[in-house]
Design a protein around this motif. Structure first.
Motif: not given
Length: 353
Positions: A322, A326-327, A330, A337-339, A349, A351
C-alpha cells in the motif's frame, strides 16, 4: 560447512517431496481441465475410470492413471469399496465450476506459461532487460482471465464498487467508465452486465487481447455498451470518465506514475480511480507466507520482466504494498488515497484527485 541436523534435513526433504508433488500435479490439472475430466466427473458423480473415459471420449488406461494421481493429491476422492472416484462439492467448485467464486483451474494455465517461458526469463536475468507481456506463451493470457474472473464475479460489483463513495449510484443511473489494462475484458463485461445504463471503454496495449475482449462482449450480449480499443495506460483518452479502473495491472507497467497521471487527466473532476492490486503488506517479512509465495513467484516470472521491458521500467512488482502504491498516486498528483476493501488476494483502493 556447519554440521547437518538430520531431523531438520528429513523435515526439509519431506517438504521437497510435497512441493515436487504439487508442482508435477499442476500439469495434470491443466490436462484434466483441457479434456473436461473435472467437469464430467462433477456432472456424472462417482465413476470408474471406464465410465469417465466413455463419457469424455478418452482412453480408459490414461484416465485410470490420471484419476489415481488426482486422488493422491487430494483433488478428488476415491471409494475403495466401489472402486470409483468422485468429487466433493468443494472440489467441484475449485476445478469444475468455471463461473463460480472459487474456480482455480485457470490459474494452472498461468503456471504452464511460466514453465514454457522459463528460458526467456533466464535470458533477461542475465541481460537485465525485460520480457513483455505479449512475448509470453498464449496460455498466460487465457489463464490470467480464467484465474481472475472468479474473484471479479464474487467481489467487483457486490463489494468493491459499492465501497467507493457514491460511485455505484452513478453507474446505476448512467456513467462513463474506463477499464485500463482490460485484457480479455472479463471485468469490463461484468460491469456492463451489472450496470446497463452506463457506457464502458476497455483499453489494452495487446491487440490479441482486445480482439478476444470484443468477442467476449458479443457472447455476453453487451457489445452495444462497450468499446474496446488498443491503447496503453499512458495513451488512452476520452476524458471525463466518472470511474477509471485498473485491475491487477498497475505493477506490470513500466511507468506507473505516468499511467496514473494520464488517469488523473482523463477523470471527471469528481471521478474515482478504482485501483485493485495483489494483496501485500509493506514489510517483506510479513509477505513470507503462501500468498506471498504465489505472488512473488509470479512477479519474478511475469510482472517484473513486463515492467522492465517498458520505458522507465520502475519494476514495482506484484508485492508493492500500500505505501508504495500510495506514493505512485501522490507523485501523479492525487491527494485522496483510501483502502476501500480487501480480500485475501487483493487490495482495493479508492483514489481521487
Amino acid at each position: 560447512m556447519q554440521e547437518v541436523d538430520q531431523a531438520r534435513l528429513d523435515a526439509f526433504m519431506g517438504k521437497m517431496v510435497g512441493d515436487m508433488g504439487a508442482a508435477i500435479s499442476a500439469s495434470l490439472v491443466v490436462l484434466g481441465d483441457r479434456l473436461g475430466l473435472y467437469k464430467a466427473l462433477a456432472e456424472i458423480g462417482p465413476a470408474t475410470p471406464l465410465k469417465l473415459a466413455s463419457h469424455t471420449g478418452t482412453a480408459e488406461r490414461y484416465v485410470r492413471e490420471w484419476l489415481a494421481a488426482q486422488a493422491a493429491s487430494g483433488y478428488i476422492e476415491y471409494d475403495a469399496d466401489k472402486e470409483a472416484f468422485y468429487m466433493t462439492p468443494e472440489q467441484a467448485m475449485v476445478f469444475a465450476d468455471e463461473g463460480g467464486p472459487a474456480f482455480m483451474a485457470g490459474g494452472f494455465e498461468v503456471l504452464a506459461a511460466m514453465f514454457r517461458d522459463e528460458p526467456k526469463v533466464a535470458a533477461v536475468f542475465k541481460s537485465g532487460k525485460g520480457l513483455g507481456w505479449h512475448e509470453h506463451d498464449a496460455c498466460l493470457f487465457r489463464g490470467t482471465e480464467r484465474f481472475f474472473r472468479p474473484g471479479y464475479n464474487a467481489h467487483l460489483t457486490t463489494e468493491w464498487i459499492p465501497a467507493l463513495d457514491g460511485v455505484e449510484d452513478r453507474l446505476k443511473s448512467g456513467a462513463r467508465v474506463a477499464d485500463v489494462g482490460c485484457g480479455h475484458g472479463a471485468s469490463t463485461v461484468l460491469m456492463a452486465k451489472t450496470y446497463p445504463k452506463s457506457k464502458f471503454y476497455g483499453f489494452d496495449y495487446h491487440p490479441a487481447s482486445i480482439e478476444r475482449a470484443k468477442a467476449a462482449a458479443r457472447e455476453a450480449g453487451v457489445e452495444d455498451r462497450i468499446e474496446f480499443q488498443v491503447a496503453s495506460a499512458k495513451d488512452f483518452n476520452g476524458g471525463a470518465y466518472d470511474m477509471i479502473a485498473i485491475f491487477d495491472a498497475l505493477h506490470d507497467m513500466g511507468d506507473p506514475v505516468g499511467a496514473a497521471r494520464n488517469i488523473r487527466k482523463n477523470l471527471a473532476p469528481d471521478g474515482h480511480w478504482l485501483l485493485v492490486e495483489p494483496f501485500a503488506n509493506d514489510d517483506l517479512s510479513a509477505n513470507l507466507n503462501p500468498i506471498g509465495r504465489l505472488f512473488y513467484s509470479a512477479s519474478t516470472m511475469i510482472c517484473t520482466p513486463a515492467s522492465l521491458s517498458q520505458e522507465v521500467g520502475l519494476g514495482l512488482g506484484a508485492q508493492a504494498g500500500e505505501a508504495r502504491l500510495k506514493q505512485v498516486a501522490e507523485e501523479a498528483g492525487f491527494t485522496h488515497f483510501r483502502r476501500a476493501s480487501e480480500t485475501p488476494f487483493n487490495l482495493v483502493f479508492d483514489v481521487q484527485a
